[in-house]
Design an enzyme around this catalytic site. Structure first.
Site: not given
Ligand code: ZN
Length: 390
Positions: A102-106, A156, A198, A225, A276, A314, A316, A319, A345
């Protein structure tokens, strides 16, 4: 639509939205320097060059094809120049798939009283040691170039969705100038650059920002935003302004910061390709396990005697090998393994959900299966209802 071929990014829409307008959902294939990302896709967040508690093999086993790293955090610690000297982020963290920085802006703008924004950049104090730093579009791009992420993002100025119009207008205008400067500061031809729209919740500002950012030669369009303090209806309305303006734009669309299955589903329906969020991993570390239709709270006493898996079907690590009783015990004992298993999980669950969404879009049945997918997603977000277990 012809595939988009940009700098270090190629995007091909593999299933376009149906002509009847029942949904803007689509599937696509994003090819980056370190691999291919099938969209719609969710990117787990590796803030400090690690998805908390997981090894790269765990991340891959959970189904991730691309991860996100935070420019702000890595700039402060261990330092982007150090990561650059050590061969870049992929080698540093031993992840050989695509990485979006990411840009770091947030993060910088979220520092509140610790930062001052001017037209040239942002001066801020480190949340780690209080030292003073300054981010400009040029520096943010330089940091991302040193990290060697597959995708860099323009610097941004995000604002809270509910900010007054004058604040949103000012930040949006500045974001546009910074978008141009970020592009001009691009140095790597193996790194794609995405721009950020934005405009807050103001329809005219959101539309103007979408048109402006889309007019620039970015490799992808981030919708910023949102995923803040807005309601789901306000978010949907903002997407209904921005996405139709991109209907004929061949580039991928990325809604930053959204992470619950229910929210992802609605945004995919409105035409978003990438997401994300720290949410699935963060709630996992608090003992909240996402299962079809809702969640299980592993701190609930009733799980201490439950020999069954968290979720039968599942695949994973948790599980397939361990019981609810064991995980509930690990959480109570504050054992480190609890965080790894629970995170495995929830990320598997989130990425499996996205795979189901893609399969449904590809089969042409997405509008018809929306209600089924909504039930599976449960209502896990800021406003939680339909929770399976208290
Ligand atoms: Zn799982």
């Amino acid at each position: 639509m012809a595939p988009f071929v940009g700098t270090a990014a190629r995007y091909e829409v593999t299933t376009p939205p149906p002509a009847d307008g029942s949904t803007r959902a689509r599937t696509g294939r994003l090819t980056l320097t370190h691999g291919v990302v099938e969209t719609p896709q969710f990117m787990p967040v590796g803030t400090n060059a690690t998805v908390k508690a997981l090894t790269p093999a765990d991340i891959r086993d959970a189904g991730a094809s691309i991860i996100l790293a935070n420019t702000y955090h890595l700039y402060l610690r261990p330092g982007h120049e150090r990561i650059g000297r050590l061969g870049g982020l992929h080698r540093f963290m031993d992840w050989d798939g695509p990485i979006l920085a990411d840009s770091g802006g947030f993060q910088v703008v979220s520092l509140g009283d610790l930062r001052v924004v001017d037209d040239d950049g942002v001066t801020f104090r480190s949340h780690l040691d209080g030292s003073t730093h300054r981010f400009t579009p040029e520096l943010a791009m330089g940091v991302q170039a040193a990290l060697r992420s597959d995708v860099a993002v323009a610097f941004d100025q995000p604002v809270f969705p509910s900010s007054p119009r004058a604040v949103v207008a000012d930040a949006t205008e500045r974001t546009h100038r910074w978008a141009e400067r970020s592009l001009a500061a691009r140095t790597r031809d193996d790194q794609a650059v995405f721009g950020i729209v934005q405009g807050g919740l103001e329809p005219d500002l959101r539309a103007e920002s979408t048109r402006f950012i889309a007019s620039l030669p970015f490799d992808g369009i981030c919708i910023g935003g949102l995923a803040g303090d807005e309601t789901p209806a306000q978010r949907d309305a903002a997407l209904d302004v921005a996405i139709p303006l991109l209907a004929d734009d061949p580039r991928p669309r990325y809604l930053m910061g959204l992470g619950s299955p229910a929210d992802l589903l609605e945004a995919v329906h409105r035409g978003v390709d990438l997401f994300d969020s720290v949410l699935p991993a963060r709630v996992a570390r608090n003992g909240q396990l996402w299962v079809p239709g809702g969640r299980l709270n592993m701190r609930n006493q009733r799980f201490l005697d439950d020999p069954t898996a968290v979720q039968d079907d599942c695949p994973c690590l948790l599980c397939t090998r361990f019981s609810r009783a064991y995980l509930a015990h690990l959480f109570r004992a504050k054992e480190l393994l609890a965080y790894r298993l629970a995170t495995c999980h929830n990320l598997t669950s989130t990425l499996d959900f996205m795979a189901r969404v893609r399969a449904s879009i590809q089969a042409g049945t997405f509008p018809a299966t929306m209600s089924e997918l909504r039930l599976r997603a449960g209502r896990i977000s800021g406003s939680e209802v339909g929770v399976k277990s208290a």
